[in-house]
Design an enzyme around this catalytic site. Structure first.
Site, PDB file in Angstrom:
ATOM      1  CB  SER A 250      -0.970  -0.043   1.189  1.00  0.00           C
ATOM      2  OG  SER A 250      -1.945   0.956   1.091  1.00  0.00           O
TER       3      SER A 250
ATOM      4  CG  HIS B 277      -5.892  -1.892   0.190  1.00  0.00           C
ATOM      5  ND1 HIS B 277      -5.109  -1.440  -0.832  1.00  0.00           N
ATOM      6  CD2 HIS B 277      -5.351  -1.387   1.328  1.00  0.00           C
ATOM      7  CE1 HIS B 277      -4.144  -0.673  -0.352  1.00  0.00           C
ATOM      8  NE2 HIS B 277      -4.274  -0.626   0.966  1.00  0.00           N
TER       9      HIS B 277
ATOM     10  CG  ASP C 267      -6.885  -2.218  -3.453  1.00  0.00           C
ATOM     11  OD1 ASP C 267      -7.331  -1.209  -2.873  1.00  0.00           O
ATOM     12  OD2 ASP C 267      -5.670  -2.464  -3.568  1.00  0.00           O
TER      13      ASP C 267
END
Length: 371
Positions: free
Chosen positions: A218, A343, A313
């Protein structure tokens, strides 16, 4: 304070819940999960698969992808936990730490784990070195996710241990400075400095300087992408490989996946905006490649890339677009889509199903590339 439920009572409540109509499932499950303590999702996933599917609820299909049922069950549990509004960074950090305690599972056994300091852009940073048994000479310099605002060495301890153990490489996790106390590009410059320090101190770390990779998930994937670009452009030692797990690569434009998965899949639209505004309070820096690496004018000459995207995501489309841009610029890239996941999946170590398969693919790639 809610008490932790004994294992037999925990199982009994969930088995009973699985037999009730959906209108009663949430109330029973909510009453159960309020008593959970760290790592206590393990008995939840020890239940029979059919029971877990019933607890997860009706299948969720969006944009042609079907959400993994075991991941869907975790999302349902997360939605039943008490909500904490992201009013300030300290509150958000505490909630993220508590969530990570719940999902990281039993730590992998390693030969040694050592806390140390590394060079940052302005002084020393905390770091943690993971050394597995029978370690090779490869090293992954890892930057944790958390929107550049939350996360630390402990929130990603389980993931770093698992990577080190399964890939047979050392992992150096770096505690870069967080926003809003240290806005962009502080985290990026810390990441660049820490990576170059690791290459310079390869002998001390017991690794080959030609086998030092960079990676993150991320926001950490964002930093890894920035490190890769900037070390090449600045003439610094550059990574042998960049590992980008569902990275955030564009803080300017929004893509369709932001609308498709704006709520209910760990990272929400409100989260994205909150993190962005804390990391880049000055909007004029957002188009700069040191913040949005997808916006670099030149993507040629970069090291090999391992990039993953998740089907559920909000950052899926920008990750896919970055993979395509890297390939179009002639860079070697392995793009692995995980259509059933969401995610943050890499840190969800207690969840069975597709997540262990995704982790195995990652660690096999690291083992092959860095040995």
């Amino acid at each position: 304070m809610a008490r932790s439920l004994p294992a037999d009572r925990f199982w009994g409540r969930l088995l009973l819940a699985s037999l009730l109509v959906n209108s009663r499932l949430d109330s029973v499950l909510r009453d159960t999960v309020t008593g959970l303590q760290a790592n206590s999702l393990t008995p939840l996933y020890a239940l029979p698969a059919a029971v877990r599917r019933r607890l997860a609820g009706a299948p969720i299909q969006i944009d042609g992808n079907l959400l993994d049922p075991d991941l869907q069950l975790l999302l349902r549990v997360d939605n039943l936990l008490p909500r904490t509004t992201k009013t300030d960074a300290a509150t958000a950090r505490a909630r993220f730490r508590n969530l990570c305690k719940l999902i990281q599972g039993t730590p992998a056994e390693l030969q040694r784990v050592t806390d140390l300091t590394v060079r940052g852009a302005d002084g020393q940073l905390g770091a943690r070195l993971y050394i597995p048994r029978d370690a090779g000479r490869g090293l992954l310099v890892f930057f944790h996710g958390g929107g550049w605002v939350v996360g630390d060495l402990d929130t990603h301890d389980g993931l770093c241990r698992a990577i080190a153990a399964d890939a047979g490489i050392r992992v150096l996790s770096v505690d870069y400075r967080l926003a809003p106390e240290a806005p962009a590009p502080t985290a990026a410059e810390d990441a660049i400095a820490a990576f170059t320090w690791a290459v310079e101190h390869a002998d001390d770390l017991g690794v080959d300087p030609a086998l030092v990779a960079v990676g993150g998930d991320s926001a950490g994937g964002n930093l890894a992408a920035v490190v890769t670009q900037q070390t090449v452009r600045r003439g610094l030692p550059h990574p042998a490989l960049q590992v980008l797990l569902y990275p955030a690569v564009d803080l300017v434009a929004r893509r369709p996946s932001r609308d498709l998965f704006s709520e209910g899949f760990i990272l929400s639209e409100n989260d994205i905006i909150w993190y962005r505004d804390h990391y880049t309070p000055d909007p004029t820096i957002r188009p700069d490649p040191i913040v949005s690496p997808i916006r670099a004018d030149d993507l040629t000459g970069l090291p090999p890339t391992y990039l993953t995207t998740a089907g559920f995501d909000p950052l899926r489309d920008e990750g896919l677009e970055y993979a395509q841009a890297l390939r179009a610029a002639g860079n070697p890239i392995t793009h692995i889509p995980h259509p059933t996941l969401c995610h943050g999946y890499a840190n969800l170590l207690t969840v069975p199903g597709k997540i262990p398969q995704a982790q195995t693919h990652l660690t096999n790639h690291l083992r092959s590339a860095l040995h």
